[in-house]
Design a protein around this motif. Sequence first.
Motif, PDB file in Angstrom:
ATOM      1  N   ARG A   1      31.892  60.582  29.277  1.00  0.00           N
ATOM      2  CA  ARG A   1      31.098  60.328  30.365  1.00  0.00           C
ATOM      3  C   ARG A   1      31.884  59.227  31.309  1.00  0.00           C
ATOM      4  NH1 ARG A   1      27.268  57.816  28.956  1.00  0.00           N
ATOM      5  NH2 ARG A   1      27.587  57.713  26.808  1.00  0.00           N
TER       6      ARG A   1
ATOM      7  N   THR B   1      28.564  57.580  37.891  1.00  0.00           N
ATOM      8  CA  THR B   1      27.420  58.167  37.878  1.00  0.00           C
ATOM      9  C   THR B   1      26.249  57.385  38.869  1.00  0.00           C
ATOM     10  OG1 THR B   1      27.809  58.794  35.519  1.00  0.00           O
ATOM     11  CG2 THR B   1      25.471  58.737  36.054  1.00  0.00           C
TER      12      THR B   1
ATOM     13  N   ARG C   1      35.512  62.497  41.120  1.00  0.00           N
ATOM     14  CA  ARG C   1      34.353  62.819  40.124  1.00  0.00           C
ATOM     15  C   ARG C   1      32.965  62.181  40.555  1.00  0.00           C
ATOM     16  NH1 ARG C   1      37.203  62.339  35.059  1.00  0.00           N
ATOM     17  NH2 ARG C   1      38.274  63.965  35.624  1.00  0.00           N
TER      18      ARG C   1
ATOM     19  N   ILE D   1      28.668  62.012  39.172  1.00  0.00           N
ATOM     20  CA  ILE D   1      27.813  62.729  38.540  1.00  0.00           C
ATOM     21  C   ILE D   1      26.377  62.143  39.298  1.00  0.00           C
ATOM     22  CG2 ILE D   1      26.679  63.162  36.290  1.00  0.00           C
ATOM     23  CD1 ILE D   1      29.938  63.873  36.674  1.00  0.00           C
TER      24      ILE D   1
ATOM     25  N   SER E   1      27.143  67.759  40.100  1.00  0.00           N
ATOM     26  CA  SER E   1      28.297  67.015  39.299  1.00  0.00           C
ATOM     27  C   SER E   1      29.476  67.905  39.648  1.00  0.00           C
ATOM     28  CB  SER E   1      28.044  67.471  37.788  1.00  0.00           C
ATOM     29  OG  SER E   1      29.012  67.344  37.251  1.00  0.00           O
TER      30      SER E   1
ATOM     31  N   SER F   1      34.653  67.138  36.860  1.00  0.00           N
ATOM     32  CA  SER F   1      34.742  67.090  35.571  1.00  0.00           C
ATOM     33  C   SER F   1      34.313  68.243  34.662  1.00  0.00           C
ATOM     34  CB  SER F   1      33.809  65.954  34.925  1.00  0.00           C
ATOM     35  OG  SER F   1      33.604  65.855  33.962  1.00  0.00           O
TER      36      SER F   1
ATOM     37  N   ASN G   1      29.109  65.149  31.306  1.00  0.00           N
ATOM     38  CA  ASN G   1      28.975  64.989  32.761  1.00  0.00           C
ATOM     39  C   ASN G   1      28.513  66.466  33.181  1.00  0.00           C
ATOM     40  OD1 ASN G   1      30.141  62.544  32.569  1.00  0.00           O
ATOM     41  ND2 ASN G   1      32.404  63.250  32.401  1.00  0.00           N
TER      42      ASN G   1
ATOM     43  N   CYS H   1      21.732  64.233  31.958  1.00  0.00           N
ATOM     44  CA  CYS H   1      21.423  64.119  33.428  1.00  0.00           C
ATOM     45  C   CYS H   1      19.924  64.804  33.552  1.00  0.00           C
ATOM     46  CB  CYS H   1      22.070  65.243  34.353  1.00  0.00           C
ATOM     47  SG  CYS H   1      24.067  64.646  34.166  1.00  0.00           S
TER      48      CYS H   1
END
Length: 589
Positions: free
Chosen positions: A71, A76, A181, A183, A194, A197, A202, A209
Motif C-alpha cells: 500500500r 492515498t 499512482r 488511491i 485507484s 497500481s 491499492n 478502500c
Amino acid sequence: MTLTNNKKLLAWVDEVAKLTTPKNIIWIDGSEELYEKLRREAVESGEMIRLNEEKYPNCYLHRSALNDVARVEGRTFICSPTKEEAGPTNNWMDPEEMKALLRPLYEGSMAGKDMYVIPYSMGVVGSPFAKYGVEITDSIYVVLSMNIMTRVGKEVLDAIGEEGDFVKGLHAKSELSEEGRYIVHFPHENTIMSINSGYGGNVLLGKKCFALRIASCLGRDEGWMAEHMLILGVTNPEGETKYLAAAFPSACGKTNLAMLVPPEGYREKGWKVWCVGDDIAWLRPGPDGRLYAQNPEYGFFGVAPGTNMKSNPNALLSSRKDSIFTNVVHDLENNTPWWEGLDKNPPANALNWKGEKWDASAGEKGAHPNSRFTAPAANCPCLSDKYEDPQGVPISAIVFGGRRAKTAPLVYQSRSWSHGVFVGSIMGSETTAAAAGAVGVLRRDPMAMLPFCGYNMADYWQHWLDMEDKVPNLPKIFNVNWFRTDDEGKFIWPGFGDNMRVLRWIFDRAEDKIDARENQIGYVPLPGDIDLEGIEDEVTPEILEGLLAVDKELWRQEAEGIRQFYAKFGDKVPEKLTEELKRLEEEMK
Ligand code: GTP
Ligand code: SPV
Ligand code: MN
C-alpha cells in the motif's frame, strides 16, 4: 447481454468507458465459465502462472511490478468536502481539484484492453447489513482476486436492484508509474478511484478502500463501526463459545491470531479457536444490548512469509487450493510457491519474487516480505459456523495491540470504556512491509486505523466514545503486545499458539471471573493467572513479571509522544481522552 437495469450503474459504466476507451466491456456475472476464460487469458499473457495442479489445485502465482509491492499511504487521499473533515492524519485535496487531476490519467488508459465490471457484496448478499459495490478494472488479477475476497456476480446486481445504491470503484493499472499512482476516496460520493497500481490493498477496492475508509464514514453516519480487526471465537472445555475482536496494525498478527491453534494441553482439554474474520470487522449494536461483529469479506489476503504448518497451519491449508500467490518464490522443480519461513528447505531450482534465477545460499530473500496469498475463507479448517451469520457474533472483548520492542506489556485491561478508547487511541507500533516506506519505525497508529480511517480521527474517537450511549452492554477493552524483545533483539514471549494463554485471561476478565492487579496503566494479571504450563522453561514467572512490567521512564516518553500526536488535532480531541492522558502523565511522575 444486460445483467442489470440500474440506470445509475449503466450510466456510470458508460461514462467510464468513454473516458478510458476499452476494447470490450465485460460484466463479471460470477459464472465459472467466464472465470476459467479469464484464467486462461492471464496465463497466456504471463500475468499469472498456473501452479502444480495436484499439489495446488486451481492455484496461481502472480508477480506485481517491482515498484508496486505494498500500500502507498503517501499517495492515498481522503477527498472530503473540507480538509478539516479528513483530519490531520489523512492526505486531502479538494474533490473537484482531485478529479481534474485524475481525469487525464484515466483518459484512454484502457485503450486496446478489456474493461471488467465487478458487482460485489461486502457481507452476505441480501442480508440487512450487506453493502454493495461495483469495481471497474482493467486487470484480470483484480477480477480473480476480488472473486476470492468478496461475494461477486449477478446475484449482487439483483440485490442492488434497479434503484439501489452502490459504492463506485474505478481502477486502472495504466503505466504502473509511481508518480501517477493515486488511491483516492470521495466519502461524500461513495466513490473510490485507484490508478497506476496493481497491488492488493491499492486495487482490491472492496477491502481497505471500501470496507474501512468509506465504511468508517458510513458507520459514523449510521451508528456503527468499521474496524481493522480480526474476529475469533473460543470454545472452552465446557462447550461455551465466546467471541472477541482485535485490532493490530498491518502485518502485526491478525491472521495468525484469528486462526490460532491452542497449545497441546489446551486442545486435549477441549479448547478450540474459530476464525470469523482476519482483517476487517463491522461492529453494530445488537438487539440484546451487546455489540455484534461481522466479517464483510469472503477470503483472506494474508502475509506469506513466516506462515508454516507450525505457526499457522490453518492459513497454510486455506491456501492449498483456489488461491493466488503474489510475489513469492517460484519453485520450478515442483511448480509450487515458496517463501521464507515456509520450511527450512529453500528450493534449489527457483525464481525469486522478481522472477529472477534465485540462489538461497547467496543470502538474499526470495519472497518479498509483503508477499501474500489470496485464499477463500471457505477453505479455512477452523472457519466459524457463525461466519455467514448475517447478525454477526456477540463480542465479549475488544483487544488492541501493536509491535513494540519495549514499553507495552504483554497484556493489560483498561479501566472503563472511555479509558479503553484512550488505550486504542494511543496505540503505537513499529512499521512493517505492508506499506511502502521505512520498516521498524515507531509511529502512533490509533486502533490500527491510521491508514484506514475515512474521516477526522478525533471525530472517530468521539464516535467510539459515543458507543457507550448506544450499547448498554459493551465489551471490555484490552491491550496486548506479543513483540517485546530481550537485549539480543529476540522475542521474549513465544507467541502464536501460546497467545491462547493470554486470550484465556482476557475472557476470564471480560466475564469478571477472576481478579487482577491495578497498576499505573490499567489491570494486569495476578501472579499465576497467566497459565505457563508447558512453557515453564521458556517463560519463568520472573520472565512473565518482566513482560508485564511498566517502565516509568519509557512511559513518560510515551506520554510525551501521545501529547504531541494529540496536538495535531487541536481542540478536537475529546475531553475524555485528554483527561485520560493527564491521568497517565500523573501516574508516571
Ligand atoms: P495484515 O494482513 O497486513 O493486516 O497483517 P496481519 O495483522 O494479519 O499479520 P499476520 O498475522 O499476517 O502476521 C504478520 C507477521 O507477524 C508474520 O510474519 C508473523 O509471523 C508475525 N507474527 C504473528 N503473530 C505473532 C506472534 O504471536 N509472535 C511473533 N513474534 N510474531 C508473530
Ligand atoms: C494491510 O496492509 O493491512 C493488509 C494488506 O491487510 S492490504 O490489503 O494491502 O491493505
Ligand atoms: Mn490488514
